[in-house]
Design an enzyme around this catalytic site. Structure first.
Site, mmCIF file in Angstrom:
data_model
loop_
_atom_site.group_PDB
_atom_site.id
_atom_site.type_symbol
_atom_site.label_atom_id
_atom_site.label_comp_id
_atom_site.label_asym_id
_atom_site.label_seq_id
_atom_site.Cartn_x
_atom_site.Cartn_y
_atom_site.Cartn_z
ATOM 1 N N HIS A 1 2.173 4.279 -7.934
ATOM 2 C CA HIS A 1 2.302 2.881 -7.511
ATOM 3 C C HIS A 1 1.511 1.956 -8.420
ATOM 4 O O HIS A 1 1.956 0.824 -8.690
ATOM 5 C CB HIS A 1 1.994 2.723 -6.006
ATOM 6 N N LEU B 1 -8.837 -0.826 -1.986
ATOM 7 C CA LEU B 1 -7.441 -0.432 -1.858
ATOM 8 C C LEU B 1 -7.285 0.992 -2.376
ATOM 9 O O LEU B 1 -8.203 1.544 -2.986
ATOM 10 C CB LEU B 1 -6.549 -1.390 -2.650
ATOM 11 N N SER B 2 -6.130 1.586 -2.143
ATOM 12 C CA SER B 2 -5.983 2.978 -2.567
ATOM 13 C C SER B 2 -6.160 3.118 -4.078
ATOM 14 O O SER B 2 -6.707 4.120 -4.547
ATOM 15 C CB SER B 2 -4.640 3.547 -2.121
ATOM 16 N N GLU B 3 -5.711 2.118 -4.868
ATOM 17 C CA GLU B 3 -5.965 2.120 -6.303
ATOM 18 C C GLU B 3 -6.173 0.716 -6.838
ATOM 19 O O GLU B 3 -5.586 -0.244 -6.319
ATOM 20 C CB GLU B 3 -4.814 2.782 -7.082
ATOM 21 N N THR B 4 -6.992 0.639 -7.876
ATOM 22 C CA THR B 4 -7.199 -0.579 -8.656
ATOM 23 C C THR B 4 -6.979 -0.232 -10.120
ATOM 24 O O THR B 4 -7.471 0.782 -10.612
ATOM 25 C CB THR B 4 -8.615 -1.134 -8.462
#
Length: 303
Positions: free
Chosen positions: A76, A44-47
């Protein structure tokens, strides 16, 4: 024993829209390489990795990874993690429940106000830990247009020209004339570094004044291919830095300005980011980012 994790859709009130976020709640004992590998596994774009707070007055220490790099700050992940930790604290609620979540990130301390609602998306708003500041010059419009697969005539509107601002990580802000130009934008990797530079943060935040909703002020897209993010559905850290762009070009007057940004619509992940900017005596005094999030999954990692 597994490590608990959750998936939330952020900057939306509907599951399977907005920007998905993975949050690993039990991150003690993981080293940097393992965190980066897990972020790559989620893809995903961030974890976010949640660690016990060093200060008892804080809610948690958090680290934020894209599939390829660690970030000092991101929007986010902040909204989603604050809402998840409030859910962990209060569980299911019968009425509106206010909470304060204090997260230590690499950029510093981030304070978040959360409102949990029964059978509805929660809302979180946080104070941006640093004010936006210029982050150096951009390249010329022809190179920027080539990097985005656009014509030079597509670049710019009104008095808005490409600029570069940062809150933590820098972003290249590219104004385009309308929604049609915004929809046609796409990374041209053979020209990307020529248009946006060779450093590790050559991300492009492309925006226009035209929007889907009258309640919105801008629509945007964000491309960060060198961080492993082909396109991001919603980018809170870029929206925070965008406050500097709006103030510079639009000359915000004294008072509080409420600016709603649409993002993710072109890629089928519609997101709404609420940006608030306080101006005093012609200067930015404070910036806040807010949005909703929905918890969509829980599970365990056996790592």
């Amino acid at each position: 024993m597994g490590r608990r994790y959750a998936i939330l859709d952020v900057f939306t009130n509907k599951p399977l829209t907005g920007n998905p976020l993975a949050v690993v709640l039990d991150s003690e004992g993981l080293d940097d390489g393992q965190m980066q590998a897990i972020a790559g596994e989620f893809n995903l774009s961030e974890t976010v990795f949640v660690l016990p707070p060093e200060n008892p007055g804080h809610s948690a220490n958090v680290r934020i990874f894209t599939p390829k790099v660690e970030l000092p700050f991101a929007g986010h992940p902040t909204v989603g993690t604050a809402i998840l930790l409030a859910h962990e604290r209060f569980g299911d609620v019968d009425g509106d429940q206010d909470a304060v979540v204090v997260l230590k990130q690499q950029i510093g301390i981030v304070r978040c106000a959360v409102v949990l609602k029964p059978h509805a998306a929660a809302f979180a708003e946080f104070d941006v830990p640093r004010l936006p500041e210029p982050a150096g010059p951009t390249h010329n419009n022809e190179l920027i247009a080539e990097a985005l697969g656009l014509d030079p005539a597509d670049i710019g509107f009104e008095n808005h020209d490409p600029s570069r601002f940062k809150v933590g990580s820098p972003f290249n802000f590219v104004p385009v004339r309308n929604l049609d130009a915004l929809a046609r934008a796409k990374p041209v990797m053979s020209r990307w570094k020529a248009g946006f530079g060779h450093d590790s943060h050559n991300d492009a935040y492309v925006y226009c004044r035209e929007t889907r909703s009258r309640e919105s002020a801008f629509q945007a897209r964000m491309f960060a291919p060198d961080m492993g993010i082909a396109e991001d559905p919603a980018t809170g850290s870029a929206a925070a830095a965008f406050a500097g762009v709006v103030h510079f070009y639009d000359g915000l007057t004294s008072g509080t300005h409420h600016i709603r940004i649409e993002q993710g619509f072109v890629m089928g992940r519609p997101s709404l980011i609420d940006l608030e900017v306080d101006i005093e005596h012609g200067k930015m005094h404070a910036v806040r980012i807010g949005g909703q999030a929905k918890l969509v999954a829980r599970g365990e990692l056996f790592v």
